[in-house]
Design a protein around this motif. Structure first.
Motif, mmCIF file in Angstrom:
data_model
loop_
_atom_site.group_PDB
_atom_site.id
_atom_site.type_symbol
_atom_site.label_atom_id
_atom_site.label_comp_id
_atom_site.label_asym_id
_atom_site.label_seq_id
_atom_site.Cartn_x
_atom_site.Cartn_y
_atom_site.Cartn_z
ATOM 1 N N ARG A 130 -83.101 -9.102 47.454
ATOM 2 C CA ARG A 130 -81.884 -9.772 46.998
ATOM 3 C C ARG A 130 -80.667 -9.248 47.758
ATOM 4 N NH1 ARG A 130 -77.566 -9.298 43.735
ATOM 5 N NH2 ARG A 130 -76.945 -11.118 42.475
ATOM 6 N N ALA A 131 -80.610 -7.925 47.950
ATOM 7 C CA ALA A 131 -79.494 -7.340 48.683
ATOM 8 C C ALA A 131 -79.470 -7.839 50.121
ATOM 9 C CB ALA A 131 -79.596 -5.815 48.649
ATOM 10 N N ALA A 150 -77.404 3.877 50.384
ATOM 11 C CA ALA A 150 -77.555 4.408 51.734
ATOM 12 C C ALA A 150 -78.757 3.776 52.424
ATOM 13 C CB ALA A 150 -77.715 5.922 51.680
ATOM 14 N N MET A 151 -79.817 3.528 51.653
ATOM 15 C CA MET A 151 -81.015 2.918 52.228
ATOM 16 C C MET A 151 -80.857 1.412 52.422
ATOM 17 S SD MET A 151 -84.191 4.958 50.448
ATOM 18 C CE MET A 151 -84.412 6.722 50.746
ATOM 19 N N ILE A 152 -80.165 0.780 51.486
ATOM 20 C CA ILE A 152 -79.937 -0.667 51.609
ATOM 21 C C ILE A 152 -79.008 -0.967 52.765
ATOM 22 C CG2 ILE A 152 -78.845 -2.660 50.495
ATOM 23 C CD1 ILE A 152 -79.916 -1.604 47.841
ATOM 24 N N GLY A 153 -78.004 -0.121 52.945
ATOM 25 C CA GLY A 153 -77.045 -0.323 54.021
ATOM 26 C C GLY A 153 -75.877 -1.184 53.571
ATOM 27 N N PRO A 154 -74.792 -1.153 54.328
ATOM 28 C CA PRO A 154 -73.598 -1.938 53.966
ATOM 29 C C PRO A 154 -73.812 -3.424 54.216
ATOM 30 C CG PRO A 154 -73.310 -0.944 56.112
ATOM 31 C CD PRO A 154 -74.614 -0.401 55.578
ATOM 32 N N ALA A 155 -73.015 -4.232 53.548
ATOM 33 C CA ALA A 155 -73.050 -5.676 53.790
ATOM 34 C C ALA A 155 -72.519 -5.942 55.194
ATOM 35 C CB ALA A 155 -72.198 -6.402 52.757
ATOM 36 N N ASP A 156 -73.153 -6.899 55.883
ATOM 37 C CA ASP A 156 -72.749 -7.163 57.268
ATOM 38 C C ASP A 156 -71.818 -8.365 57.405
ATOM 39 O OD1 ASP A 156 -74.366 -9.334 56.852
ATOM 40 O OD2 ASP A 156 -75.965 -8.680 58.217
ATOM 41 N N GLY A 157 -71.390 -8.874 56.258
ATOM 42 C CA GLY A 157 -70.430 -9.974 56.303
ATOM 43 C C GLY A 157 -71.060 -11.336 56.486
ATOM 44 N N SER A 158 -72.414 -11.404 56.450
ATOM 45 C CA SER A 158 -73.071 -12.684 56.669
ATOM 46 C C SER A 158 -73.525 -13.361 55.372
ATOM 47 C CB SER A 158 -74.299 -12.476 57.567
ATOM 48 O OG SER A 158 -75.244 -11.620 56.908
ATOM 49 N N GLY A 180 -80.597 -10.671 51.142
ATOM 50 C CA GLY A 180 -80.136 -12.054 51.068
ATOM 51 C C GLY A 180 -78.634 -12.160 50.875
ATOM 52 N N ARG A 181 -78.045 -11.116 50.324
ATOM 53 C CA ARG A 181 -76.596 -11.088 50.121
ATOM 54 C C ARG A 181 -75.858 -10.481 51.309
ATOM 55 N NH1 ARG A 181 -74.636 -14.219 45.910
ATOM 56 N NH2 ARG A 181 -76.248 -14.298 44.297
ATOM 57 N N GLY A 182 -76.586 -10.215 52.391
ATOM 58 C CA GLY A 182 -75.924 -9.779 53.614
ATOM 59 C C GLY A 182 -76.004 -8.312 53.929
ATOM 60 N N HIS A 183 -76.789 -7.545 53.158
ATOM 61 C CA HIS A 183 -76.925 -6.123 53.446
ATOM 62 C C HIS A 183 -77.938 -5.931 54.560
ATOM 63 C CE1 HIS A 183 -74.553 -4.259 50.181
ATOM 64 N NE2 HIS A 183 -74.742 -5.442 49.629
ATOM 65 N N ALA A 184 -77.574 -5.118 55.536
ATOM 66 C CA ALA A 184 -78.437 -4.890 56.696
ATOM 67 C C ALA A 184 -79.395 -3.749 56.394
ATOM 68 C CB ALA A 184 -77.592 -4.579 57.924
ATOM 69 N N VAL A 185 -80.498 -4.067 55.705
ATOM 70 C CA VAL A 185 -81.482 -3.044 55.380
ATOM 71 C C VAL A 185 -82.061 -2.491 56.681
ATOM 72 C CG1 VAL A 185 -83.634 -2.555 54.188
ATOM 73 C CG2 VAL A 185 -82.023 -4.211 53.224
ATOM 74 N N GLU A 230 -74.939 -9.823 30.943
ATOM 75 C CA GLU A 230 -73.818 -10.624 31.438
ATOM 76 C C GLU A 230 -73.211 -10.019 32.706
ATOM 77 O OE1 GLU A 230 -69.500 -12.363 29.833
ATOM 78 O OE2 GLU A 230 -70.771 -11.146 28.527
ATOM 79 N N GLY A 231 -72.985 -10.852 33.689
ATOM 80 C CA GLY A 231 -72.314 -10.442 34.918
ATOM 81 C C GLY A 231 -73.220 -9.877 35.992
ATOM 82 N N MET A 232 -74.508 -9.692 35.694
ATOM 83 C CA MET A 232 -75.394 -9.062 36.672
ATOM 84 C C MET A 232 -75.635 -9.935 37.905
ATOM 85 S SD MET A 232 -76.354 -5.956 36.172
ATOM 86 C CE MET A 232 -77.967 -5.645 36.886
ATOM 87 N N GLU A 233 -75.606 -11.243 37.745
ATOM 88 C CA GLU A 233 -75.884 -12.123 38.879
ATOM 89 C C GLU A 233 -74.703 -12.267 39.826
ATOM 90 O OE1 GLU A 233 -78.738 -13.521 40.025
ATOM 91 O OE2 GLU A 233 -79.562 -12.150 38.532
ATOM 92 N N THR A 234 -73.527 -11.926 39.369
ATOM 93 C CA THR A 234 -72.339 -12.143 40.205
ATOM 94 C C THR A 234 -71.635 -10.862 40.626
ATOM 95 O OG1 THR A 234 -70.983 -12.402 38.191
ATOM 96 C CG2 THR A 234 -71.896 -14.415 39.193
ATOM 97 N N CYS A 235 -72.046 -9.716 40.080
ATOM 98 C CA CYS A 235 -71.343 -8.478 40.418
ATOM 99 C C CYS A 235 -71.752 -7.991 41.812
ATOM 100 C CB CYS A 235 -71.616 -7.396 39.370
ATOM 101 S SG CYS A 235 -73.314 -6.807 39.325
#
Length: 225
Positions: free
Chosen positions: A154-155, A206-214, A157-162, A90-95
């Motif tokens: 997935r990350a 650290a490898m995935i990188g922060p979300a870029d707001g997109s 796609g959620r806006g993380h700048a890999v 539960e909650g894994m898809e939205t966290c």
């Protein structure tokens, strides 16, 4: 006298019961490989510890390496099943991504570290055994590369700048996970489960990188980051 008879009968029964014989050999391998090392443990040592005959070992395993492989697979499968189960939790898809990564690694670490002997065998004693074992580990590494690659996609796609090529990033991450698990196997007190989970999460983020707001409206609405 009664205790001696019972002990002897248990030994005979173990030989007659293949499932029990195999379980006792697995337990013996887990202990002796961890304490004395795979290279210093003979079939005779394993049989003495398991209280079975050498012929019973030969019936269950082709070699010491076959036993070692089964011990590794037992730990690896437990980790994979725990991670897959957590994906459906539960909650894994939205966290947020970091929470998702932490939960996945926490589930994995809980599954592979409760027995220090099993962890030592799976993450240390299997290293450098033979080309066949290296190939087996490579197969499992590819399984984890695919799993972590999906999470990295997935990350992204959620806006993380890999940063860099995603396939290379995931392979480096997989190798880094191997190194941390090996360190835990050698020094469980220096790298306890909670610290191992935190380090795996930190390294992954650290490898995935922060979300870029997109992420967009959908990501914002779900709270993913």
């Amino acid at each position: 006298m009664v205790d001696t008879v019972v002990e002897l009968w248990d030994g005979v029964r173990a030989v007659r019961d293949p499932a029990r014989c195999r379980a006792q050999l697995m337990a013996a391998g887990r202990t002796l490989f961890a304490v004395y090392g795979y290279a210093h443990t003979s079939v005779e040592h394993l049989c003495a510890e398991a209280q079975v005959e050498v012929r019973d070992f030969r019936r269950e395993f082709e070699s010491r390496e076959a036993l070692l492989t089964d011990l590794y697979d037992q730990v690896a499968m437990a980790g994979m099943q725990a991670s897959q189960a957590e994906l459906a939790a539960e909650g894994m898809e939205t966290c947020p991504t970091e929470e998702r990564v932490h939960r996945l690694f926490a589930a994995y670490v809980r599954a592979v570290t409760p027995d220090p002997h099993a962890a030592r065998v799976a993450f240390v004693e299997v290293l450098g055994v033979s080309p066949a074992m290296d190939e087996h580990l490579t197969m499992w590494r590819q399984v984890w590369t695919d799993f972590l690659g999906h999470e990295a996609e997935r990350a992204r796609g959620r806006g993380h700048a890999v940063d860099g090529d995603l396939e290379v990033v995931v392979k480096v991450l997989t190798r880094s996970v191997d190194e941390l698990l090996a360190h835990h196997g050698r020094h469980p007190r220096q790298m306890p489960p909670d610290l191992l989970t935190s380090e795996l999460t930190r390294l992954s983020m650290a490898m995935i990188g922060p979300a870029d707001g997109s992420v967009g409206a959908t990501g914002a609405a779900t709270g993913a980051s």
